[in-house]
Design an enzyme around this catalytic site. Sequence first.
Site, short mmCIF file in Angstrom:
data_model
loop_
_atom_site.label_atom_id
_atom_site.label_comp_id
_atom_site.label_asym_id
_atom_site.label_seq_id
_atom_site.Cartn_x
_atom_site.Cartn_y
_atom_site.Cartn_z
N GLN A 1 -2.34 -6.58 -4.01
CA GLN A 1 -1.09 -5.93 -4.44
C GLN A 1 -0.04 -6.97 -4.78
OE1 GLN A 1 -0.55 -3.52 -0.92
NE2 GLN A 1 -1.16 -5.26 0.35
N HIS B 1 9.32 2.72 13.04
CA HIS B 1 8.34 2.19 14.00
C HIS B 1 8.43 2.88 15.35
CE1 HIS B 1 8.25 -1.46 11.20
NE2 HIS B 1 7.08 -0.86 11.10
N ASP C 1 3.00 -5.68 8.95
CA ASP C 1 4.28 -6.32 9.26
C ASP C 1 4.45 -6.50 10.78
OD1 ASP C 1 4.82 -3.18 8.37
OD2 ASP C 1 5.64 -3.73 10.33
N ASP D 1 -10.79 -3.97 5.50
CA ASP D 1 -10.48 -2.61 5.06
C ASP D 1 -10.60 -1.66 6.26
OD1 ASP D 1 -11.60 -0.62 2.21
OD2 ASP D 1 -10.48 -0.06 4.01
N GLY D 2 -9.55 -0.93 6.52
CA GLY D 2 -9.54 -0.02 7.67
C GLY D 2 -10.60 1.07 7.56
N ASP E 1 -0.66 3.36 9.79
CA ASP E 1 0.62 2.89 9.27
C ASP E 1 0.36 2.28 7.89
OD1 ASP E 1 2.99 0.29 10.26
OD2 ASP E 1 3.13 1.93 8.81
N SER E 2 0.01 3.14 6.96
CA SER E 2 -0.48 2.62 5.67
C SER E 2 0.61 2.70 4.60
CB SER E 2 -1.67 3.46 5.21
OG SER E 2 -1.21 4.74 4.83
N PRO F 1 -5.53 0.24 -2.29
CA PRO F 1 -6.50 0.26 -1.17
C PRO F 1 -6.21 1.35 -0.15
CG PRO F 1 -4.96 -1.58 -0.93
CD PRO F 1 -4.68 -0.98 -2.26
N1 SAM Z 1 5.67 1.47 7.06
C1 SAM Z 1 5.13 1.33 5.72
C2 SAM Z 1 5.11 2.64 5.00
O1 SAM Z 1 5.32 3.69 5.63
O2 SAM Z 1 4.90 2.62 3.78
C3 SAM Z 1 3.75 0.72 5.77
C4 SAM Z 1 3.75 -0.61 6.43
S1 SAM Z 1 2.42 -1.69 6.26
C5 SAM Z 1 3.15 -2.92 5.33
C6 SAM Z 1 1.26 -0.90 5.18
C7 SAM Z 1 0.04 -1.77 5.09
O3 SAM Z 1 -1.15 -1.01 4.82
C8 SAM Z 1 0.09 -2.83 3.96
O4 SAM Z 1 0.28 -4.09 4.53
C9 SAM Z 1 -1.25 -2.69 3.24
O5 SAM Z 1 -1.82 -3.93 2.88
C10 SAM Z 1 -2.07 -1.97 4.30
N2 SAM Z 1 -3.26 -1.27 3.79
C11 SAM Z 1 -3.36 -0.51 2.67
N3 SAM Z 1 -4.62 -0.05 2.54
C12 SAM Z 1 -5.33 -0.51 3.61
C13 SAM Z 1 -6.68 -0.37 4.06
N4 SAM Z 1 -7.57 0.36 3.35
N5 SAM Z 1 -7.04 -0.97 5.21
C14 SAM Z 1 -6.14 -1.71 5.94
N6 SAM Z 1 -4.85 -1.90 5.57
C15 SAM Z 1 -4.46 -1.30 4.41
#
Ligand code: SAM
Length: 276
Positions: free
Chosen positions: A32, A63, A87, A138-139, A156-157, A163
């Site tokens: 990204q 949070h 984060d 990847d989660g 918390d995606s 992704p």
């Molecule tokens: N609080 C924020 C919101 O509500 O939008 C989200 C915070 S956190 C930065 C979101 C994270 O999800 C990102 O760092 C992103 O890289 C991660 N992410 C996205 N898809 C993912 C996946 N399939 N597996 C693991 N992490 C993923």
Amino acid sequence: MNQLWFYEKHTSGYGVHWRVNQVLHAEKTKYQELAIIDTVECGKTLVLDGNIQVSEMDEFIYHEMIAHTAMNSHPHPEKVLIIGGGDGGTAREVLKHDTVLQVDLVEIDSRVVENSKIYLPTMACSFQDPRLNLYIEDGIKFVQNTKEYYDMVIIDSSDPIGPAVQLYSKEFYLDVHNRLNTDGMIAVQSESPIFYQDVFVNVFENLSSVFDTVKVCLAPVMTYTAGPWSFTVGSKKWDPERIAGDKKQINGLKYYNEYVHKGAFILPQFIKEMLR
Ligand code: SAM
């Protein structure tokens, strides 16, 4: 003097401008576009693919709500899985619970963690906690392959693009259900019931097809969209609206307390009708 503004487009008809002091970092990661901007109103802010993820100004609301509402309705959450959350802010809140023995945090993009450690240390401080295990993967795959069982899974995606798309699917929630203990719970950020109504309702329906109990709670997150932001909690046993046992208020919280917990689940009529 010229002013610098960050424009965030939410829908085809809604966008916001945030005045910028300085762009602290910007790069294109494997997954990204990532930027850390220092804004006049919200302080340091993480932006992914043009969408604000967290800001110093109001990250405590998001949070505290995504963590403590579910954690406090489970009597003994010991093993917690966080998907996303690179984060570190959600993990910081989860680790405040003295029942917690292990937090597995699965973030797909290592650059989010690395930049959060540099620019957002008040959130990324959680990565130093010995109870936290960080997995850069990847989660979706992690949940399919892990042999661990958890008391709590928190999704918390980022928004359902790139992704993160599959993290909102029924199949993924089923995989999570299979990794939860018999009284386990899942808490997910489920977007704005106003501006992302389709995603919000979809999450509720997908979770409801997997979990016996699914409840929605609301809180304002100013750097997301105007109006309430939603968190949806699925449970195999415990009622998300009820604070379990003799849980005490954790010192130092700035948004969550027992009254906020109860009030957050009281939904306005138009949202109740959306979920019928
Ligand atoms: N609080 C924020 C919101 O509500 O939008 C989200 C915070 S956190 C930065 C979101 C994270 O999800 C990102 O760092 C992103 O890289 C991660 N992410 C996205 N898809 C993912 C996946 N399939 N597996 C693991 N992490 C993923």
